[in-house]
Design an enzyme around this catalytic site. Structure first.
Site, PDB file in Angstrom:
ATOM      1  N   GLY A  84       0.726  -1.356   0.061  1.00 12.98           N
ATOM      2  CA  GLY A  84      -0.110  -0.066   0.157  1.00 12.98           C
ATOM      3  C   GLY A  84       0.789   1.107   0.036  1.00 12.98           C
ATOM      4  O   GLY A  84       0.612   2.179  -0.685  1.00 12.98           O
ATOM      5  N   ASP A 303      -0.399  -0.300  13.451  1.00 10.37           N
ATOM      6  CA  ASP A 303       0.048  -1.724  12.813  1.00 10.37           C
ATOM      7  C   ASP A 303       0.224  -2.824  14.233  1.00 10.37           C
ATOM      8  O   ASP A 303       0.606  -3.992  13.864  1.00 10.37           O
ATOM      9  CB  ASP A 303       1.422  -1.653  12.010  1.00 10.37           C
ATOM     10  CG  ASP A 303       1.148  -0.731  10.709  1.00 10.37           C
ATOM     11  OD1 ASP A 303       0.000  -1.101  10.097  1.00 10.37           O
ATOM     12  OD2 ASP A 303       2.141  -0.311  10.219  1.00 10.37           O
ATOM     13  N   LYS A 330      -6.492  -3.143   5.960  1.00  7.36           N
ATOM     14  CA  LYS A 330      -4.887  -3.259   5.944  1.00  7.36           C
ATOM     15  C   LYS A 330      -4.637  -4.527   4.770  1.00  7.36           C
ATOM     16  O   LYS A 330      -5.869  -4.714   4.106  1.00  7.36           O
ATOM     17  CB  LYS A 330      -4.444  -3.529   7.160  1.00  7.36           C
ATOM     18  CG  LYS A 330      -4.440  -2.252   8.097  1.00  7.36           C
ATOM     19  CD  LYS A 330      -3.766  -1.020   7.465  1.00  7.36           C
ATOM     20  CE  LYS A 330      -3.527   0.022   8.280  1.00  7.36           C
ATOM     21  NZ  LYS A 330      -2.999   1.200   7.720  1.00  7.36           N
ATOM     22  N   ARG A 334      -7.900  -7.135   9.629  1.00  7.68           N
ATOM     23  CA  ARG A 334      -6.999  -7.481  10.387  1.00  7.68           C
ATOM     24  C   ARG A 334      -7.748  -7.813  11.756  1.00  7.68           C
ATOM     25  O   ARG A 334      -7.653  -8.488  12.738  1.00  7.68           O
ATOM     26  CB  ARG A 334      -5.712  -6.403  10.859  1.00  7.68           C
ATOM     27  CG  ARG A 334      -4.688  -6.590   9.786  1.00  7.68           C
ATOM     28  CD  ARG A 334      -3.532  -5.751  10.125  1.00  7.68           C
ATOM     29  NE  ARG A 334      -2.427  -6.155   9.171  1.00  7.68           N
ATOM     30  CZ  ARG A 334      -1.527  -5.364   8.886  1.00  7.68           C
ATOM     31  NH1 ARG A 334      -1.372  -4.106   9.372  1.00  7.68           N
ATOM     32  NH2 ARG A 334      -0.604  -5.520   7.921  1.00  7.68           N
TER      33      ARG A 334
HETATM   34  C1  S3P Z   1       2.356   3.389   6.581  1.00 10.25           C
HETATM   35  C2  S3P Z   1       1.360   4.093   7.130  1.00 10.25           C
HETATM   36  C3  S3P Z   1       0.470   3.288   8.060  1.00 10.25           C
HETATM   37  C4  S3P Z   1       0.642   1.916   8.303  1.00 10.25           C
HETATM   38  C5  S3P Z   1       1.354   1.115   7.069  1.00 10.25           C
HETATM   39  C6  S3P Z   1       2.760   2.020   6.633  1.00 10.25           C
HETATM   40  C7  S3P Z   1       3.225   4.515   5.959  1.00 10.25           C
HETATM   41  O1  S3P Z   1      -0.849   3.379   7.026  1.00 10.25           O
HETATM   42  O2  S3P Z   1      -0.281   1.012   8.584  1.00 10.25           O
HETATM   43  O3  S3P Z   1       1.869  -0.218   7.576  1.00 10.25           O
HETATM   44  O4  S3P Z   1       4.375   3.904   5.694  1.00 10.25           O
HETATM   45  O5  S3P Z   1       3.051   5.561   5.549  1.00 10.25           O
HETATM   46  P1  S3P Z   1      -1.981   4.347   6.977  1.00 10.25           P
HETATM   47  O6  S3P Z   1      -1.018   5.545   7.009  1.00 10.25           O
HETATM   48  O7  S3P Z   1      -2.664   4.320   5.904  1.00 10.25           O
HETATM   49  O8  S3P Z   1      -2.661   4.203   8.202  1.00 10.25           O
END
Ligand code: S3P
Length: 416
Positions: A84, A303, A330, A334
């Site tokens: 993501g 996380d 996620k 989860r």
């Molecule tokens: C992340 C932000 C978080 C986290 C992901 C990594 C990042 O997601 O859950 O594992 O590196 O910016 P969100 O910002 O979408 O909540």
């Protein structure tokens, strides 16, 4: 069985992605020390290579020859794999290019919402086609205009996407979120020379900006350390030192929560490297008690909720977690995954629409459980298995390669 020893933890995933992407759009050569060589960050690396960025490894360091803001049109689609962070952050850079790019991802990523980045990028002037808010997306960049974006969700990924796009927009772009999410992007952009200001929940950046190259050191990932912190806290007679862990205050919710639950945690050798705090974390096992976690604290431990659920099964009383609806989008849902699998092991745990309720302490049993190919679910179940009676079999356990390829080896090393 108990846990004893001293370990290094996988380098930080969030910071590794950002180090690659920011270096890619800087003008000149940056060096990244202690880069996380795991599947998600390799997805980012491959996408950047396809966009014409020269990335090589030398003496254990990643050397990135930045192209400046303008990248090259790739010959085919960009594949973000399971990541993501790759698709959302890279979209901010692609929105500033004068060509169109298509991004695809694996089955899990194709089910994750992209409207959250499409909306601000369209407001800035990018033309985006998507599968109804999901991958594949096609981004046709161009001249962007600055915006003041008020995000409904707290998300470091969305924030970082808008900040990247802000580099390409003539003027000041700002991003405000309900609760402050991790701020690695802001800190690193500043160290590469961006004109950026941040306080509380708002960050603003001035474009069109030229970034200079920089050397980056990636600290250990507190989200990976969290599995070993909980393992040590719940397995009687254990003591573990986890070295060189990033303790940026926007990431340390897990330490606050575990301390509230009665865990014995000491922070040693605290220091600052490249505007990020780093320390050694020493954990000793202890009797744990329940706690409540509400919306305001969630971004600081977004996380870590699956592993906190595992800790809660071994804690006296009822732990209630609310305001955590984001966990449903996620790598897997989860909340659903951790409830169904810990229940199979005998935990008293149930789902709320936006959280969890766990009653402890309960004796867990080793059974066959499913990781849903989600790295954080697999590692949480591995920790649960340490206090379970009998053998636990975790399906698709190799998915730890997404963020922590050495997980199973490290675990083996500290089990006595
Ligand atoms: C992340 C932000 C978080 C986290 C992901 C990594 C990042 O997601 O859950 O594992 O590196 O910016 P969100 O910002 O979408 O909540």
């Amino acid at each position: 069985m108990f846990i004893k020893g001293e370990i290094e933890i996988a380098p930080d995933k969030s910071i590794s992605h950002r180090a690659l992407m920011i270096s890619a759009v800087a003008e000149g050569t940056s060096r990244i020390k202690n880069f996380l060589k795991a599947e998600d960050c390799i997805s980012t690396m491959n996408c950047l290579k396809k966009l014409g960025v020269d990335i090589a490894e030398k003496d254990g360091e990643i050397i990135v020859k930045g192209n400046g803001l303008k990248l090259k049109k790739p010959s085919g689609v960009l594949d973000a794999g399971n990541s993501g962070t790759t698709v959302r952050l890279l979209s901010g850079i692609l929105a500033g290019q004068n060509f169109a790019t298509k991004i695809i991802g694996d089955e899990s990523l194709s089910k994750r919402p992209m409207k959250r980045i499409i909306e601000p990028l369209e407001k800035m002037g990018a033309k985006i086609k998507s599968n109804n808010g999901y991958l594949p997306i096609e981004i046709e960049g161009g001249n962007l205009k600055p915006i003041n974006y008020d995000s409904k969700i707290s998300s470091a990924q969305v924030k970082s996407c808008v900040l990247f796009a802000g580099l390409y927009a003539d003027g000041i772009t700002s991003f405000t979120e309900p609760e402050k999410s991790r701020d690695h992007m802001e800190r690193m952009l500043k160290s590469f020379g961006a004109k950026i200001e941040f306080n509380k929940n708002t960050v603003s950046i001035k474009g069109i900006a030229k970034l200079h190259p920089s050397d980056v050191f990636i600290p250990g990932d507190i989200s990976s350390a969290a599995f070993f912190m909980v393992a040590t806290a719940i397995v009687k007679g254990s003591e573990l030192k986890i070295k060189n862990v990033g303790i940026n205050p926007t990431r340390t919710g897990i330490i606050d929560v575990l301390k509230r639950m009665g865990a014995k945690i000491e922070i040693e050798n605290k220091r600052e490297i490249a505007d990020e705090l780093i320390a050694d974390i020493v954990v000793k096992s202890s009797e744990l008690k329940s706690t409540n976690i509400e919306r305001g604290e969630i971004p600081l431990l977004i996380d870590e909720i699956p592993i906190i659920a595992v800790a809660a099964t071994q804690s006296e009383g009822i732990t209630k977690i609310t305001g955590a609806k984001e966990l449903r989008v996620k790598e897997t849902d989860r909340l659903k995954a951790i409830v169904s699998e810990l229940k199979k092991m005998g935990a008293e745990i149930s789902e709320l629409e936006d959280g969890l309720i766990v009653k402890g302490p309960t004796k867990l049993n080793g059974v066959r459980v499913d990781s849903y190919k989600d790295h954080r679910i697999a590692m949480s179940l591995a920790v649960a298995s340490l206090v379970a009676e009998g053998n636990t079999e975790i399906l698709n356990r190799e998915c730890v390669n997404i963020s922590f390829p050495e997980f199973w080896n490290v675990l083996k090393k500290i089990k006595q």
